[in-house]
Design a protein around this motif. Structure first.
Motif, short mmCIF file in Angstrom:
data_model
loop_
_atom_site.label_atom_id
_atom_site.label_comp_id
_atom_site.label_asym_id
_atom_site.label_seq_id
_atom_site.Cartn_x
_atom_site.Cartn_y
_atom_site.Cartn_z
N VAL A 374 0.87 -1.18 0.00
CA VAL A 374 0.00 0.00 0.00
C VAL A 374 0.91 1.23 0.00
N THR A 375 0.65 2.16 -0.91
CA THR A 375 1.49 3.35 -0.98
C THR A 375 0.61 4.58 -1.21
N GLY A 376 1.22 5.75 -1.17
CA GLY A 376 0.49 7.00 -1.32
C GLY A 376 1.26 8.12 -0.66
N ARG A 377 0.79 9.35 -0.87
CA ARG A 377 1.44 10.50 -0.26
C ARG A 377 1.16 10.53 1.25
N VAL A 378 1.88 11.40 1.95
CA VAL A 378 1.65 11.58 3.39
C VAL A 378 0.20 12.01 3.62
N GLY A 379 -0.46 11.34 4.56
CA GLY A 379 -1.85 11.66 4.87
C GLY A 379 -2.87 10.99 3.98
N GLY A 381 -3.80 7.93 4.11
CA GLY A 381 -4.59 6.95 4.86
C GLY A 381 -3.97 5.58 4.92
N LYS A 382 -2.68 5.46 4.60
CA LYS A 382 -2.03 4.15 4.56
C LYS A 382 -2.01 3.48 5.94
N SER A 383 -1.50 4.19 6.94
CA SER A 383 -1.44 3.62 8.28
C SER A 383 -2.83 3.39 8.85
N PHE A 502 3.36 -4.96 7.79
CA PHE A 502 4.40 -3.97 8.05
C PHE A 502 3.87 -2.57 7.74
N ASP A 503 4.23 -1.62 8.59
CA ASP A 503 3.94 -0.22 8.28
C ASP A 503 5.26 0.50 8.03
N ASP A 504 5.69 0.52 6.76
CA ASP A 504 6.89 1.24 6.34
C ASP A 504 8.13 0.78 7.11
N ILE A 505 8.31 -0.53 7.20
CA ILE A 505 9.40 -1.07 8.02
C ILE A 505 10.77 -0.75 7.44
N SER A 533 4.61 0.95 2.09
CA SER A 533 5.98 1.29 1.68
C SER A 533 5.94 2.33 0.57
N HIS A 534 7.05 3.04 0.44
CA HIS A 534 7.22 3.97 -0.69
C HIS A 534 8.56 3.69 -1.37
N ARG A 535 9.14 2.52 -1.11
CA ARG A 535 10.46 2.18 -1.62
C ARG A 535 10.36 1.31 -2.88
#
Length: 578
Positions: A374-379, A381-383, A502-505, A533-535
């Protein structure tokens, strides 16, 4: 309407009937025997003054007084021991039930304040709540005062009634001022909790305070909070003390009335020296009864304040959950009959009340052995999506299906061995690395080593002087960000869940470490993973990528298809070049 302090006091008594009943019985005996010395002293002084009736001599009566005193001491000692047993067991029951609801009740758990403030509720408010049930143990003192009053009334009704007036005034004063007691006690509790909370947060943020050069301002803030606490505590204590002094002065006033009225009656021969001695003995009993009634009323108010604060920790609990007695831990939901095949999310919505941001009508499917990102910009709603899926945030709509069956209680169902979660900012305890990874789990050395290796943490651990026995400090402060994430990942891998979340581990990992992590994780093709993730490394390995935009699914597919079809995903991919 929620049950009040009296019903909770009754619940504590039902939970510990033996210690309460035995202690109450000893106190009944003690206060009953308290009446005897006054009657005996009356006979002694009447006998010495020549007004006594024929019967036992003075020495026999004195011996009887000594024997009664020893009996009262024994009853008071036994009653006091059992009184403390009841009090401590009741406090432990309240604390256990609060903690149990916080960690194992259905639905997401959130604290109404900081951890330090919550500690204050566990420490101070439980003691205050137990106070109402414990004061009932000494309530036979009221009955003793009533009996003493009746005996005095038979001897001289006028003197007795005059003595009773200050006592009734004490009850009235206590009753009228109970609301103010409640207000002052609440303010003192809140001020104490604020100090406790600030101290806890200061210790946790010691490095940040030092780096910001804010030591003086932090100390100033602490002084201000302590000053508020001091003022509130003094106001509470002084008000309670003033009421105690007023009650004592009213008792002294009653004693003065006896002296004045008895003098005239004794001159007339209507009042003997023995009668005066009995009145002097019984004044304390009679005056204590209304004071105790006032204390019971005040304690009920104070208990109500503490009970309301404790209820904030168990806001959605059954009415008498705080005093519920259980002989065994609540059963956990039955394990799934078969391993995870599919996890389906249908129309999941979750919005934060304050900001209104979150997710709306999200659909998602994770098949066994798949890696979904799951990805997206800050805010975006990913987390929030992960937390709602795991039951850590309240979902307003939608459902989660495990192998096609809806899950009713996500917070308790989505736990090992079904699912394990590593948050974006993992929490560690101020213990050793070993204890933080095991978290009480019984695991072999081989299983622990495998989990550490899978988290690409083995080389780091080998470099620590104490290895797995290394103390991590408050919230893992002695570890780097990447080490903190990998320690939490090792904790998750040790439990071998069906679904890894995982949340952006990899946010704090270098490229080589991240590659090693994903490579080891999917080497056998058996693990199922859902990750924020955004990697690029995660994108390349993903079987499916969900792109969130303002809480909604803007696009989905593989990295290759999304780079062509989704401008938003393409910009996230290109950010890695910056």
């Amino acid at each position: 309407m929620r049950p009040g302090a009296w019903k909770h006091a009754a619940g504590l008594i039902r939970a510990n009937p033996w210690s309460f009943g035995a202690s109450l019985g000893f106190y009944v005996g003690f206060f009953t025997l308290t009446l005897a010395p006054g009657l005996i002293n009356r006979e002694i002084f009447d006998t010495l003054s020549g007004r006594g009736r024929a019967g036992a001599n003075v020495w026999t009566l004195i011996a009887l007084v000594v024997g009664l005193s020893l009996g009262r001491f024994g009853l008071l000692y036994c009653g006091g021991v059992l009184f403390n047993v009841f009090r401590y067991v009741s406090e432990a029951l309240l604390k256990r039930n609060m903690l149990d609801w916080l960690v194992s009740a259905p639905g997401p758990r959130t604290l109404p304040g900081s951890p330090g403030e919550v500690v204050s509720r566990f420490r101070d408010d439980t003691l205050e709540t137990v106070g109402l049930s414990t004061i009932l143990i000494v309530s036979p003192q009221v009955a003793t005062g009533v009996v003493a009053f009746a005996i005095m009334l038979r001897i001289d009704a006028v003197i007795t009634v005059v003595v009773a007036l200050p006592m009734l005034a004490a009850v009235a004063i206590n009753y009228l001022l109970t609301r103010r007691i409640q207000r002052y006690r609440k303010a003192a509790r809140e001020a104490t909790a604020a100090v406790t909370s600030f101290i806890g947060e200061t210790f946790a943020a010691a490095q940040s305070i030092k780096l910001a050069g804010a030591e003086a301002r932090v100390i100033g803030r602490l002084k201000g909070l302590n000053e508020r606490r001091r003022a509130a505590s003094i106001r509470d204590l002084m008000f309670a003390s003033t009421m105690g002094v007023a009650n004592a002065n009213l008792s002294a006033l009653a004693t003065g009335c006896v002296l004045l009225l008895a003098a005239g009656a004794m001159r007339r021969g209507a009042f003997t020296v023995g009668d005066f001695t009995l009145f002097a003995n019984y004044l304390a009993l009679v005056s204590a009864a209304p004071v105790l009634v006032g204390q019971i009323l005040a304690t009920e108010r104070q208990s109500g304040v503490s009970l309301a604060r404790m209820r904030e920790l168990t806001a959605d609990a059954p009415p008498l959950q705080l005093v519920a007695r259980r002989t065994a831990a609540p059963p956990r939901p039955a394990l799934a009959a078969e391993p995870l095949q599919t996890l389906a999310v249908r129309g999941l919505s979750c919005r934060h009340p304050a900001s209104g941001r979150g997710i709306e009508a999200v659909d998602l499917e994770v098949r066994r052995g798949a890696f979904v990102v799951v990805t997206g910009r800050v805010g975006a709603g990913k987390s929030t999506l992960l937390r709602a899926l795991l039951g850590l945030a309240p979902a307003h709509a939608g459902e989660i299906l495990w192998n096609g069956r809806p899950v009713a209680d996500l917070a308790r169902f989505m736990t090992p061995p079904r699912c394990a979660y590593t948050a974006q900012a993992p929490r560690l305890f101020s213990e050793s690395l070993r204890d933080n990874i095991l978290m009480g789990e019984a695991a072999t050395a081989e299983a622990l080593a495998e989990a550490v290796s899978l988290a690409v943490f083995d080389e780091d651990v080998a470099g620590f002087d104490a290895g797995l026995e290394t103390l991590v400090g408050t919230r893992g402060v002695t570890l780097s960000g990447g080490q903190l994430q990998r320690a939490a990942a090792a904790r998750m891998f040790l439990r071998r869940p069906d679904l890894l979340v995982f949340d952006d581990i990899s946010s704090a990992l270098d490229v080589a470490t991240e590659q090693a992590l994903w490579r080891g994780l999917f080497a056998d093709g058996r693990r199922t993973c859902l990750a924020v993730s955004h990697r690029r490394e995660a994108f390349r390995r993903a079987d499916q990528i969900l792109v969130l935009d303002e809480g909604r699914v803007a696009a989905r597919g593989t990295a290759e298809t999304l780079r062509r079809a989704s401008p938003l995903f393409r910009s996230i991919w290109d950010d890695e070049d910056d």
